[in-house]
Scaffold this active site. Structure first.
Site, PDB file in Angstrom:
ATOM      1  CB  CYS A  44      -1.251   0.145   1.036  1.00 53.89           C
ATOM      2  SG  CYS A  44       0.032   0.435   2.965  1.00 53.89           S
TER       3      CYS A  44
ATOM      4  CG  ASN B 136       4.646  -1.762   4.812  1.00 51.70           C
ATOM      5  OD1 ASN B 136       6.023  -1.343   5.417  1.00 51.70           O
ATOM      6  ND2 ASN B 136       4.192  -2.431   4.798  1.00 51.70           N
TER       7      ASN B 136
ATOM      8  CB  CYS C 113      -3.197   1.761   7.412  1.00 52.67           C
ATOM      9  SG  CYS C 113      -3.234   2.797   8.036  1.00 52.67           S
ATOM     10  NE  ARG C 114      -4.973   1.490   1.601  1.00 53.16           N
ATOM     11  CZ  ARG C 114      -4.385   2.014   0.530  1.00 53.16           C
ATOM     12  NH1 ARG C 114      -5.543   1.861  -0.364  1.00 53.16           N
ATOM     13  NH2 ARG C 114      -3.492   2.666   0.185  1.00 53.16           N
ATOM     14  CB  SER C 115       0.421  -3.464   2.955  1.00 55.16           C
ATOM     15  OG  SER C 115       1.415  -2.125   3.842  1.00 55.16           O
TER      16      SER C 115
ATOM     17  CG  ASP D   1      -5.208   4.677   2.890  1.00 49.86           C
ATOM     18  OD1 ASP D   1      -5.206   4.266   4.029  1.00 49.86           O
ATOM     19  OD2 ASP D   1      -4.977   5.175   2.247  1.00 49.86           O
TER      20      ASP D   1
END
Length: 153
Positions: free
Chosen positions: A7, A10, A12-14, A124
């Protein structure tokens, strides 16, 4: 097989995807066959742990947070990864722009395996603050990625 989730920052999402996918891989007894990591297209958050909201959501779902530290993607990641799974179209564009030509076919949008949602982005939570929505989106896509990878082992 090596899987890299990407993301922007690096944080939150990934890292959430990394922890979730690692748990799926471990539960399937494939930890010796599938390695999992994450990175960001930006170095802005380098060295930081996951966002507190991501950590809270991950802990609520019994996902490990320890050892997750933001880092930018490197040229070695493109060589290492068999799958580079990104969270949104901006990451997809940026990854395709910086990837060596031979590695561009490794880059995928996370939801491309979800029927009827192939073009949708993983939301996000940095902007929305809705970390649970991000978790739920990943919870739909990641088992489908594991199925695809298991078929190739």
């Amino acid at each position: 097989m090596n899987v890299l989730f990407v993301c922007l920052g690096n944080i939150c999402r990934s890292p959430m995807a990394e922890s979730m996918f690692r748990q799926l891989v471990n539960s399937a007894g494939l930890a010796d066959q599938i390695k999992v990591d994450s990175a960001g297209t930006s170095s802005e958050e380098e060295g930081n742990p996951p966002h507190p909201g991501a950590q809270k959501t991950m802990r609520r779902h019994h996902l490990p947070v320890d050892g997750l530290v933001s880092r930018p993607i490197t040229s070695r990641d493109f060589a290492w990864a068999d799958y580079i799974i990104c969270m949104d179209n901006m990451n997809l564009y940026n990854l395709r722009r910086i990837a060596p030509a031979a590695d561009r076919n490794k880059i995928h949008l996370a939801n491309e395996v979800v029927p009827g949602h192939e073009q949708e982005e993983i939301p996000d939570p940095w902007y929305t603050h809705r970390f649970e929505d991000t978790y739920q989106s990943l919870a739909k896509a990641l088992p489908l990625w594991l199925e695809r990878m298991q078929a190739q082992l």
